[in-house]
Write an enzyme that holds these catalytic residues in place. Sequence first.
Site, PDB file in Angstrom:
ATOM      1  N   ASP A   1       0.871  -1.176   0.000  1.00 18.06           N
ATOM      2  CA  ASP A   1       0.000   0.000   0.000  1.00 18.06           C
ATOM      3  C   ASP A   1       0.911   1.230   0.000  1.00 18.06           C
ATOM      4  O   ASP A   1       2.094   1.125   0.334  1.00 18.06           O
ATOM      5  CB  ASP A   1      -0.891  -0.032   1.247  1.00 18.06           C
ATOM      6  CG  ASP A   1      -1.805   1.172   1.330  1.00 18.06           C
ATOM      7  OD1 ASP A   1      -2.395   1.537   0.301  1.00 18.06           O
ATOM      8  OD2 ASP A   1      -1.908   1.759   2.422  1.00 18.06           O
TER       9      ASP A   1
ATOM     10  N   THR B   1      -0.046   4.785   1.300  1.00 23.39           N
ATOM     11  CA  THR B   1      -0.170   5.636   2.474  1.00 23.39           C
ATOM     12  C   THR B   1       0.054   4.854   3.763  1.00 23.39           C
ATOM     13  O   THR B   1      -0.642   3.876   4.039  1.00 23.39           O
ATOM     14  CB  THR B   1      -1.567   6.301   2.515  1.00 23.39           C
ATOM     15  OG1 THR B   1      -1.764   7.007   1.294  1.00 23.39           O
ATOM     16  CG2 THR B   1      -1.675   7.258   3.690  1.00 23.39           C
TER      17      THR B   1
ATOM     18  N   ASP C   1      -1.440  -0.875   6.099  1.00 24.47           N
ATOM     19  CA  ASP C   1      -1.633  -0.359   7.455  1.00 24.47           C
ATOM     20  C   ASP C   1      -3.050   0.100   7.742  1.00 24.47           C
ATOM     21  O   ASP C   1      -3.369   0.464   8.872  1.00 24.47           O
ATOM     22  CB  ASP C   1      -0.686   0.819   7.706  1.00 24.47           C
ATOM     23  CG  ASP C   1      -1.190   2.102   7.054  1.00 24.47           C
ATOM     24  OD1 ASP C   1      -1.706   2.027   5.918  1.00 24.47           O
ATOM     25  OD2 ASP C   1      -1.065   3.176   7.674  1.00 24.47           O
TER      26      ASP C   1
END
Length: 795
Positions: A481, A483, A681
């Site tokens: 991912d 961000t 996250d």
Amino acid sequence: MKHTYKITGMSCNGCRSHVEKTLNAVKGVSIASVNLEDAEAIIEMDSHIELETFQEAILKDGGSYTIILPGQEVHQEVKVKEPKGKGTGVFYCPMHCEGDKTYTENVGCPVCGMDLVEEVSAEVDDNTAYKELFKKFTISVLFTFPIFLIAMSEMLTNNPLYNIFGQEYWNWIQFALSIPVVFYATWMFFERAYVSIKTLHLNMFTLIGIGSGISWIFSVIAMLIPSIFPDQFKSESGTVFVYFEAATVILTLVLLGQLMEAKAHSQTSSAIKELLKLVPSIATIIVDGKEKTVAINELKKGDLIRVKPGEKIPVDGIITKGNSSIDESMITGEPIPVDKFEKDLVSSGTINGTKTFVFKAEKVGAETLLSQIIDMVNKASRSKAPIQKLADKISKYFVPIVVSISILTFIIWATFGPSPAYVFAFVNAIAVLIIACPCALGLATPMSVMVGVGRGAQSGILIKNAEALEHMNKVNTLIVDKTGTITEGKPSVEKVVNFKGEQDNSLVQYLISLNQFSEHPLAKATVDYGISNNIAFFNVEKFESITGKGVTGIVNKKKVAIGNKKLMEQTKTEIPEVISTNIIGEQKQGKTVSYISINGVVLGYVCITDAIKESSKKAIEELQKQGINVIMLTGDNSNTAEAVAKHLNLSNYKAECLPKDKFNEIKQLQEIGNVVAMAGDGINDAPALAQSDVGIAMGTGTDVAIESASITLVKGDLQGIVKAKQLSSKVMGNIKQNLFFAFFYNVLGVPIAAGVLYPVFGLLLSPMIAAAAMSFSSVSVIANALRLRKIKIEN
């Protein structure tokens, strides 16, 4: 009297049975009968019972069903406490012996006998299986440890215990201590062994049951009837050596492994429960102009729902009145709240900002986006079979071979052996089973895993189970991912550009002075920037926040406006061409840009970005050198994704990905043979983390991501993936070495125990020596596993 009601929310016969049982338990009910096909309940009662009474009983009993009158759709006030949820009532075998087949009762797998695992749909009793196993493990250790000490003391030249009692009495003490271990704490293993033999699905439990069972039975016979054994199997005191410690130690070690498995399974439930926390239990609907609080399961399509500041949005819908800024990070993964206006879509589980608005429900129940995410996590977790250890594969062939050798040994000795032939046959057959008993085999994987997990923790790598270590060693594709994984995960000021060329930070002063009154995350980032640079604030008057555009006010007696182009147009602000060109260039790099105007003229702008972690580029380069294909999937816009990918030399990336897109991408990669690891996250990453072969969560991320993943990087640093890859390689190598030690002594000892040396040398391998060989192989396994504590993990 008899009444007929409609029941909503039932999906299976288990639901029907649950509702029927609940309704029959209501005081005053003569009999209640529930029909699943017609979704009806026919209730006979002594006197009229209010509808709310039945609904309250269902809610209190944990049901997610609604009882209503035929032809009516009634919203009921919530008058009871939020119900405690239960599992779905759907169970599956963790070994998937019958594929994806599910069961309605937890009666154990009909093939392997293992405890079934229940799918989770709501809050469940935390770690019930784990707690029960922990209780049994504690009892097993408490009774096994003294047995072990007594048995080991027999190796001492002057055994101090014999000064207290003779060996015969100590044998009885070991026997008494073994009973709780065998017949309570670990009895389930014998049940599973029986099922495996009955169904001919031989596995580790077959070895455990036969080996430890024969050891224990042999010891009981030796203790009760020592006279039937030859003198060479007796001690100086005339007693036969017993093997209660071999049986109980094996069983206790296997129980430890089961305890670790139960802990791993509980993580899946925890991940789903973290997602369920996003769903509010109640909602405020508007009926005939009045607000009414109802349970979440009562909402239906078309309801008008009011969301107040700070509340979670209960279902998916469209705003009909008002506007607000909504935190959608749990869906998109992006930290910046999104401004929403009339006719804009809102999703369940997202969090409202500081304003109130009304929206019309478009998708409820299982149709909502959050429900789909939960469903994906649940299915991905259930469809992924547990690790198939090499030991189990070998056991499939090893067990029948050992049993056959034992039987053959008995037949040969009974036919051709010296007198007493049957005693020699029995003892040697038992010796074969004992030396083949998987004590070291039970240690081979858990010891390496436990030491490896401890070593990983020292390096900031938290590993939940052996499956993650094995799969990490095979990973050839890594999904990351953006961000919070590649980047810091929080907006920060990259630069403030002042086209007047002033060096006194005056433009920054105007920027932070006005933004200090705004609650927007971008404004907060600019204020933090000013504070970190020790820049003073000006006085501010007539502050105004213009939703979706920016802020205005009088700063140091000057008219200041900070925001997007729409705000500049609204305030009739002049934008010099050179500034406009520069800003377009910044935007093409995916940065968020806010204009800064003073007295009607744009004098500069502020660039806000999510900084790439310093370690990300180095880690990705290292992984690519190892032949791992690194792919970035992000919910961010294509401009930002392209800029980040270019900086990291990533040729493979996809932008504007929803949770389902990431999930499907991983599934497609797996279908063509890739072993996929996923690093993320956010809550939006949970389905992908669960579907991947190895889910890797940033320790700085959300609880849901961490619970869904099998590896957590405490520092939230991609360099941790490089370390995890190194660690997994070393641990898997260590496990293979342990399996060699576990089998080497057994394979060497089996023919000796069968008596192949007796005709030439007159040597027999007594059960005591067989147990010693087992112990030596266990010591070898432990010593080898402990080497992992000293391994180096490069940064």
